[in-house]
Design a protein around this motif. Structure first.
Motif, short mmCIF file in Angstrom:
data_model
loop_
_atom_site.label_atom_id
_atom_site.label_comp_id
_atom_site.label_asym_id
_atom_site.label_seq_id
_atom_site.Cartn_x
_atom_site.Cartn_y
_atom_site.Cartn_z
N LYS A 77 17.33 86.98 128.83
CA LYS A 77 17.60 87.72 130.07
C LYS A 77 16.35 88.46 130.47
O LYS A 77 15.52 88.81 129.63
N TYR A 78 16.24 88.71 131.76
CA TYR A 78 15.10 89.44 132.30
C TYR A 78 15.63 90.68 133.00
O TYR A 78 16.67 90.65 133.66
N PHE A 79 14.91 91.77 132.86
CA PHE A 79 15.33 93.04 133.43
C PHE A 79 14.12 93.68 134.10
O PHE A 79 13.10 93.93 133.45
N ALA A 80 14.22 93.90 135.42
CA ALA A 80 13.10 94.44 136.19
C ALA A 80 12.90 95.93 135.95
O ALA A 80 11.83 96.45 136.25
N GLY A 81 13.89 96.57 135.40
CA GLY A 81 13.78 98.00 135.13
C GLY A 81 14.57 98.80 136.15
O GLY A 81 15.14 98.28 137.10
N ASN A 82 14.60 100.10 135.94
CA ASN A 82 15.28 101.03 136.84
C ASN A 82 14.60 102.40 136.71
O ASN A 82 13.52 102.49 136.14
N SER A 83 15.25 103.44 137.18
CA SER A 83 14.63 104.77 137.14
C SER A 83 14.47 105.29 135.71
O SER A 83 13.60 106.12 135.45
N TRP A 84 15.25 104.78 134.77
CA TRP A 84 15.16 105.22 133.37
C TRP A 84 14.19 104.36 132.56
O TRP A 84 13.48 104.87 131.70
N ASP A 85 14.22 103.10 132.81
CA ASP A 85 13.38 102.14 132.07
C ASP A 85 12.47 101.43 133.06
O ASP A 85 12.93 100.65 133.88
N THR A 86 11.17 101.70 132.95
CA THR A 86 10.20 101.12 133.88
C THR A 86 9.14 100.36 133.10
O THR A 86 8.41 100.95 132.30
N PRO A 87 9.06 99.02 133.33
CA PRO A 87 8.00 98.26 132.66
C PRO A 87 6.65 98.54 133.31
O PRO A 87 6.56 99.15 134.38
N LYS A 88 5.60 98.07 132.68
CA LYS A 88 4.26 98.18 133.25
C LYS A 88 4.22 97.47 134.61
O LYS A 88 5.02 96.56 134.85
N SER A 89 3.29 97.85 135.44
CA SER A 89 3.16 97.27 136.77
C SER A 89 3.03 95.75 136.68
O SER A 89 2.18 95.23 135.95
N GLY A 90 3.86 95.04 137.44
CA GLY A 90 3.83 93.58 137.47
C GLY A 90 4.61 92.92 136.34
O GLY A 90 4.72 91.70 136.28
N ASN A 91 5.14 93.72 135.42
CA ASN A 91 5.88 93.18 134.27
C ASN A 91 7.38 93.30 134.47
O ASN A 91 7.87 94.02 135.35
N GLN A 92 8.09 92.61 133.62
CA GLN A 92 9.55 92.73 133.50
C GLN A 92 9.89 92.75 132.02
O GLN A 92 9.10 92.33 131.18
N TYR A 93 11.05 93.25 131.69
CA TYR A 93 11.51 93.22 130.31
C TYR A 93 12.06 91.83 130.02
O TYR A 93 12.71 91.21 130.85
N VAL A 94 11.78 91.34 128.82
CA VAL A 94 12.29 90.05 128.35
C VAL A 94 13.19 90.35 127.17
O VAL A 94 12.74 90.92 126.17
N ILE A 95 14.47 90.00 127.30
CA ILE A 95 15.45 90.28 126.25
C ILE A 95 15.92 88.95 125.67
O ILE A 95 16.57 88.16 126.36
N CYS A 96 15.56 88.71 124.42
CA CYS A 96 15.95 87.47 123.72
C CYS A 96 17.06 87.80 122.74
O CYS A 96 16.85 88.59 121.82
N ASN A 97 18.20 87.19 122.92
CA ASN A 97 19.29 87.35 121.96
C ASN A 97 19.17 86.23 120.94
O ASN A 97 19.16 85.05 121.29
N VAL A 98 19.03 86.61 119.65
CA VAL A 98 18.85 85.63 118.59
C VAL A 98 19.93 85.79 117.52
O VAL A 98 20.47 86.88 117.32
#
Length: 184
Positions: A77-98
């Motif tokens: 899953k990919y998460f662009a972030g919100n007011s609480w969780d902000t990735p670096k500029s131009g980045n997104q969070y990558v969530i791998c469920n294993v």
């Protein structure tokens, strides 16, 4: 004493240790080049060539098996972030469920630090923490699995939005060999 009566050394092929050496060499060569086609197992099953898990790239949903230590990337899953969780500029969070499963005959340790995120060849740790959503409540930690036990959890990292992503698993920190899973 005349010269004919002096003891002449034996020719090299009549010395006892030469023949012992010949027999040993024949046994070794026989073992190296011996044909095992007489065994019932080799006649009953065709031989299949196993490909090393290090020489191929896996896909999301495929099970990777390394000496009974099995893991699978269930979803990404990919998460662009919100007011609480902000990735670096131009980045997104990558969530791998294993999911990791121990199919070996002994206890197996697992550690989230054995997994890394490769984004266009830039390898980073899955060390992000998210405070919003349900991503962080199921983060994969470290521990020990008994025989037959399994564990599932999320690995969270950051990467550029259009990056070519791979999960890399390194079974041993003493070795630079990695198993790769394409994430997109």
């Amino acid at each position: 004493m005349n010269e004919d009566q002096k003891k002449q050394p034996k020719p090299w092929y009549k010395v006892w240790w030469f023949w012992v050496l010949v027999v040993v060499v024949l046994f070794i060569l026989g073992g190296m080049f011996g044909d095992d086609s007489g065994s019932s197992e080799s006649n009953s099953k065709p031989r299949t060539r196993k490909i090393s898990p290090f020489k191929r790239t896996y896909q999301v949903g495929q099970v990777v098996n390394y000496k009974g230590y099995k893991f699978k990337v269930n979803q990404v899953k990919y998460f662009a972030g919100n007011s609480w969780d902000t990735p670096k500029s131009g980045n997104q969070y990558v969530i791998c469920n294993v999911t990791i499963k121990n199919d070996s005959h002994k206890k197996q340790d697992y550690n989230e630090m054995d997994f890394q995120l490769s984004a266009n060849g830039n390898v980073t740790d899955f060390d992000e923490i998210l405070t919003s959503g349900n991503y962080d409540s199921n983060t994969l930690d470290s521990g020990t699995l008994d025989k037959g036990a399994s564990v599932s959890g999320n690995l969270i990292g950051q990467a550029k939005k259009n990056a070519k992503l791979k999960l890399e698993y390194q079974p041993s920190f003493l070795d630079d060999k990695t198993i790769k899973v394409d994430l997109n």
